[in-house]
Design an enzyme around this catalytic site. Structure first.
Site, PDB file in Angstrom:
ATOM      1  NE  ARG A 147       1.726 -36.463  12.635  1.00  0.00           N
ATOM      2  CZ  ARG A 147       1.113 -35.302  12.832  1.00  0.00           C
ATOM      3  NH1 ARG A 147       1.803 -34.183  12.910  1.00  0.00           N
ATOM      4  NH2 ARG A 147      -0.204 -35.254  12.946  1.00  0.00           N
ATOM      5  N   GLY A 181       6.356 -28.449  19.448  1.00  0.00           N
ATOM      6  CA  GLY A 181       5.321 -27.533  19.945  1.00  0.00           C
ATOM      7  C   GLY A 181       5.070 -27.705  21.433  1.00  0.00           C
ATOM      8  NE  ARG A 219      28.277 -26.464  31.728  1.00  0.00           N
ATOM      9  CZ  ARG A 219      29.032 -27.482  31.466  1.00  0.00           C
ATOM     10  NH1 ARG A 219      28.497 -28.671  31.238  1.00  0.00           N
ATOM     11  NH2 ARG A 219      30.332 -27.351  31.422  1.00  0.00           N
ATOM     12  CG  HIS A 234      -4.367 -34.147  16.447  1.00  0.00           C
ATOM     13  ND1 HIS A 234      -4.306 -32.848  16.905  1.00  0.00           N
ATOM     14  CD2 HIS A 234      -3.655 -34.179  15.293  1.00  0.00           C
ATOM     15  CE1 HIS A 234      -3.599 -32.123  16.053  1.00  0.00           C
ATOM     16  NE2 HIS A 234      -3.187 -32.916  15.063  1.00  0.00           N
ATOM     17  CG  HIS A 293      24.804 -33.704  30.457  1.00  0.00           C
ATOM     18  ND1 HIS A 293      25.633 -33.639  29.362  1.00  0.00           N
ATOM     19  CD2 HIS A 293      25.263 -34.724  31.228  1.00  0.00           C
ATOM     20  CE1 HIS A 293      26.570 -34.576  29.460  1.00  0.00           C
ATOM     21  NE2 HIS A 293      26.352 -35.263  30.583  1.00  0.00           N
ATOM     22  CG  ASN A 294      20.112 -30.588  29.372  1.00  0.00           C
ATOM     23  OD1 ASN A 294      20.095 -31.488  28.544  1.00  0.00           O
ATOM     24  ND2 ASN A 294      20.992 -29.605  29.326  1.00  0.00           N
ATOM     25  N   GLY A 350       7.036 -33.141  18.705  1.00  0.00           N
ATOM     26  CA  GLY A 350       7.562 -32.908  20.046  1.00  0.00           C
ATOM     27  C   GLY A 350       7.973 -31.466  20.282  1.00  0.00           C
ATOM     28  CB  CYS A 386       2.685 -32.939  19.845  1.00  0.00           C
ATOM     29  SG  CYS A 386       4.239 -32.092  19.531  1.00  0.00           S
ATOM     30  NE  ARG A 432      31.073 -32.140  33.374  1.00  0.00           N
ATOM     31  CZ  ARG A 432      30.732 -32.282  32.105  1.00  0.00           C
ATOM     32  NH1 ARG A 432      30.548 -31.215  31.342  1.00  0.00           N
ATOM     33  NH2 ARG A 432      30.560 -33.476  31.594  1.00  0.00           N
TER      34      ARG A 432
END
Length: 144
Positions: A109, A70, A136, A9, A98-99, A68, A65, A132
C-alpha cells in the site's frame, strides 16, 4: 537461486508480478501466498516462507502485505530469520548490507509495483558487508 514468496490479500497483484519477474530471470519461486484479494490472515502465508528460510530450503524469502509490518513481525519470530521492511531502494540496500536480512518485506500500500520490483532486485543483488556488522547480527538471536 530459489525464493519463497508469500502475501496476503493486499499483495496479490504484486506477488504475481514479482513471481513473473523472478522466473523471467531464471529464479525458482515457491509460492505460499494467496491468489485472491479476499481477506486472509497473513500469518498463514508467512510461516511457510519463514520456515523455508530458517531451514535453508531456499536462498531468500519475500513477503508482501499492506504495510509490511505484520509479515515482518511474524517472520522474525522464526530462528535464523532476519526479515526487513523494505520500502525504498536505499533502505533495502542497508537491510542487506548491514543486517544481512534474508527476507524482504514489502508494503504494497506504500510502494508502486515498479518500486516493489526494484526493491526485490536490489535485495537479491546486494551483498552483506560483514565486518563490524557481523558482530551486531550475531547478537540478534535471543538465547534462552
Amino acid at each position: 537461486m530459489t525464493i519463497s514468496i508469500g502475501n496476503d490479500h493486499a499483495g496479490t497483484d504484486y506477488k504475481h508480478a514479482i513471481v513473473k519477474h523472478l522466473e523471467s530471470k531464471g529464479i525458482s519461486v515457491k509460492n505460499y501466498g494467496t491468489d485472491t484479494t479476499g481477506s486472509v490472515d497473513y500469518p498463514d502465508f508467512v510461516h511457510p516462507v519463514a520456515e523455508d528460510v530458517s531451514s535453508k530450503k531456499v536462498d531468500f524469502g519475500i513477503l508482501i502485505c499492506g504495510s509490511g509490518n505484520g509479515v515482518a513481525m511474524t517472520a522474525n519470530k522464526h530462528p535464523k530469520v532476519r526479515a526487513g521492511l523494505c520500502w525504498i531502494k536505499e533502505i533495502t540496500e542497508l537491510t542487506r548490507q548491514h543486517n544481512n536480512a534474508n527476507i524482504c518485506c514489502i508494503p504494497a500500500r506504500y510502494t508502486s509495483l515498479q518500486q516493489a520490483i526494484q526493491i526485490v532486485d536490489t535485495f537479491l543483488e546486494t551483498e552483506f558487508e560483514g565486518g563490524r556488522h557481523q558482530n551486531r547480527v550475531d547478537k540478534i538471536p535471543m538465547s534462552c
